[in-house]
Scaffold this motif. Structure first.
Motif, PDB file in Angstrom:
ATOM      1  N   ASN A  41       0.847  -1.195   0.000  1.00  0.00           N
ATOM      2  CA  ASN A  41       0.000   0.000   0.000  1.00  0.00           C
ATOM      3  C   ASN A  41       0.884   1.247   0.000  1.00  0.00           C
ATOM      4  O   ASN A  41       0.903   1.998   0.947  1.00  0.00           O
ATOM      5  N   VAL A  43       2.266   4.926  -0.797  1.00  0.00           N
ATOM      6  CA  VAL A  43       1.714   6.265  -0.946  1.00  0.00           C
ATOM      7  C   VAL A  43       2.438   6.897  -2.126  1.00  0.00           C
ATOM      8  O   VAL A  43       3.664   7.059  -2.111  1.00  0.00           O
ATOM      9  N   VAL A  54      -3.090   6.264  -2.308  1.00  0.00           N
ATOM     10  CA  VAL A  54      -2.564   4.987  -1.832  1.00  0.00           C
ATOM     11  C   VAL A  54      -2.739   3.970  -2.946  1.00  0.00           C
ATOM     12  O   VAL A  54      -3.853   3.752  -3.426  1.00  0.00           O
ATOM     13  N   ARG A 100      -0.794   5.242   7.844  1.00  0.00           N
ATOM     14  CA  ARG A 100       0.385   5.214   6.961  1.00  0.00           C
ATOM     15  C   ARG A 100       0.352   6.392   5.998  1.00  0.00           C
ATOM     16  O   ARG A 100       1.367   7.049   5.764  1.00  0.00           O
ATOM     17  N   TYR A 101      -0.806   6.676   5.439  1.00  0.00           N
ATOM     18  CA  TYR A 101      -0.977   7.801   4.516  1.00  0.00           C
ATOM     19  C   TYR A 101      -0.676   9.121   5.225  1.00  0.00           C
ATOM     20  O   TYR A 101       0.090   9.951   4.733  1.00  0.00           O
ATOM     21  N   GLU A 102      -1.264   9.300   6.402  1.00  0.00           N
ATOM     22  CA  GLU A 102      -1.068  10.552   7.146  1.00  0.00           C
ATOM     23  C   GLU A 102       0.385  10.717   7.587  1.00  0.00           C
ATOM     24  O   GLU A 102       0.924  11.822   7.576  1.00  0.00           O
ATOM     25  N   ARG A 112      -3.163  17.567   5.014  1.00  0.00           N
ATOM     26  CA  ARG A 112      -4.122  16.517   4.631  1.00  0.00           C
ATOM     27  C   ARG A 112      -5.139  17.113   3.657  1.00  0.00           C
ATOM     28  O   ARG A 112      -5.523  18.266   3.781  1.00  0.00           O
TER      29      ARG A 112
END
Length: 114
Positions: A41, A43, A54, A100-102, A112
């Protein structure tokens, strides 16, 4: 700074892994930025996009779909306890993906999109 993971046109075979199927059609290649390690996954920010997204591998997407199907099936049977348990696991997995994205956005000092 995010790493560039591909740019220009590449021979398809140079990017194939053991699970990929060869096609005789040339593929369009663009530059993309990788904000995390590849993994299941990654980014990634694609050209023309302000924020990264993602990239979810196909097998991981299938698992996610199966997890949602379990919740729906439990609801259809009226099994609220099983639906709640399955939904809780699904939510935990999505929370980990969102974290994980943040974290990737924070590491690259990006706001964000929400």
């Amino acid at each position: 700074m995010a790493r560039v993971i591909a740019q220009g046109r590449l021979r398809q075979s140079s990017l194939m892994s053991a699970g990929d199927v060869r096609s005789d059609d040339p593929m369009e290649r663009n530059q993309a930025e990788l904000f995390t390690d590849g993994g299941n996954n990654a980014v990634v920010r694609l050209p023309g996009r302000r924020f990264p997204g993602v990239l979810v591998q196909g097998d991981s997407l299938h698992i996610l779909r199966s997890d949602v199907a379990e919740v729906v099936e439990a609801c259809e049977r009226g099994d609220v306890d099983e639906a709640r348990d399955s939904a809780g696991l699904l939510l935990a997995n999505l929370d980990a993906l969102l974290a994980r994205y943040e974290a990737a956005l924070s590491e690259h000092e990006m706001p964000r999109p929400y």
